[in-house]
Design a protein around this motif. Structure first.
Motif, PDB file in Angstrom:
ATOM      1  N   ALA A 111       0.742  -1.144   0.065  1.00  6.15           N
ATOM      2  CA  ALA A 111       0.022   0.000   0.128  1.00  6.15           C
ATOM      3  C   ALA A 111       0.932   1.398   0.062  1.00  6.15           C
ATOM      4  O   ALA A 111       0.553   2.167  -0.660  1.00  6.15           O
ATOM      5  N   GLN A 112       2.055   1.429   0.933  1.00  2.94           N
ATOM      6  CA  GLN A 112       2.976   2.437   0.760  1.00  2.94           C
ATOM      7  C   GLN A 112       3.361   2.577  -0.584  1.00  2.94           C
ATOM      8  O   GLN A 112       3.608   3.549  -1.051  1.00  2.94           O
ATOM      9  N   SER A 118       0.871   3.757  -2.899  1.00  4.17           N
ATOM     10  CA  SER A 118       0.694   5.387  -2.726  1.00  4.17           C
ATOM     11  C   SER A 118       1.840   6.366  -3.179  1.00  4.17           C
ATOM     12  O   SER A 118       1.585   7.262  -3.634  1.00  4.17           O
ATOM     13  N   ALA A 148       1.595   6.316  -7.042  1.00  2.00           N
ATOM     14  CA  ALA A 148       0.570   7.146  -7.434  1.00  2.00           C
ATOM     15  C   ALA A 148       0.851   8.664  -7.467  1.00  2.00           C
ATOM     16  O   ALA A 148       0.490   9.427  -8.196  1.00  2.00           O
ATOM     17  N   GLN A 149       1.692   9.018  -6.415  1.00  3.36           N
ATOM     18  CA  GLN A 149       1.775  10.447  -6.061  1.00  3.36           C
ATOM     19  C   GLN A 149       2.984  10.907  -6.590  1.00  3.36           C
ATOM     20  O   GLN A 149       2.997  12.183  -6.947  1.00  3.36           O
TER      21      GLN A 149
END
Length: 121
Positions: free
Chosen positions: A89-90, A93, A96-97
Motif C-alpha cells: 500500500a505504501q 501510494s 501514484a503520488q
C-alpha cells in the motif's frame, strides 16, 4: 538480483530468447563489449542459475532460465520490503503520488486492481 552489467545482458537474452555469443554482442550498442567480457558475464549468470546453454559443436546457444516477469517481480518485492516497510500500500501510494500519471492511466491501474480482486473472490 543481478548487477547492472548482467541485468543488461539478461535483457538482451530475454529479447532474443535463445542466442549465441555473437548474437548477444551484436545486441549491444556501440562501442560493443569484448567477447571475453560477455563470456565472463554469461559464466557468472550460469553459476547464479539465470542462464543455461545448449552445445552445438564448439558453439553454445544461451537461453534464460528465469523469466523476465519472475525476475522483475522479485525485484519489485525487494523494493517494497526494503524501501516501503514491506507494505504494498505504501508502494502504491508513493507510485501514484510521485509519478505523472494521467487520469486515464490511474483509471487503468484501478481497473487492473479491481480485476485482481474479482479473481480472488
Amino acid at each position: 538480483m543481478l548487477p547492472k552489467a548482467e541485468e543488461e545482458l539478461m535483457n538482451y537474452l530475454w529479447e532474443l530468447e535463445k542466442a549465441y555469443l555473437k548474437d548477444l554482442i551484436d545486441s549491444y550498442p556501440e562501442p560493443k563489449p569484448a567477447a571475453t567480457t560477455v563470456s565472463t558475464l554469461l559464466k557468472r549468470m550460469q553459476e547464479k542459475k539465470f542462464v543455461g546453454y545448449e552445445s552445438t559443436g564448439k558453439s553454445r546457444a544461451y537461453f534464460p532460465l528465469v523469466s523476465k516477469e519472475t525476475y522483475f517481480g522479485k525485484h519489485i518485492q525487494g523494493l517494497i520490503k526494503n524501501f516501503f516497510n514491506d507494505s504494498p500500500a505504501q508502494f502504491a501510494s508513493f507510485f501514484a503520488q510521485q509519478t505523472s500519471l494521467t487520469e486515464a492511466q490511474l483509471e487503468e491501474l484501478k481497473s487492473m486492481i479491481d480485476d485482481q480482486l474479482n479473481r480472488k473472490k
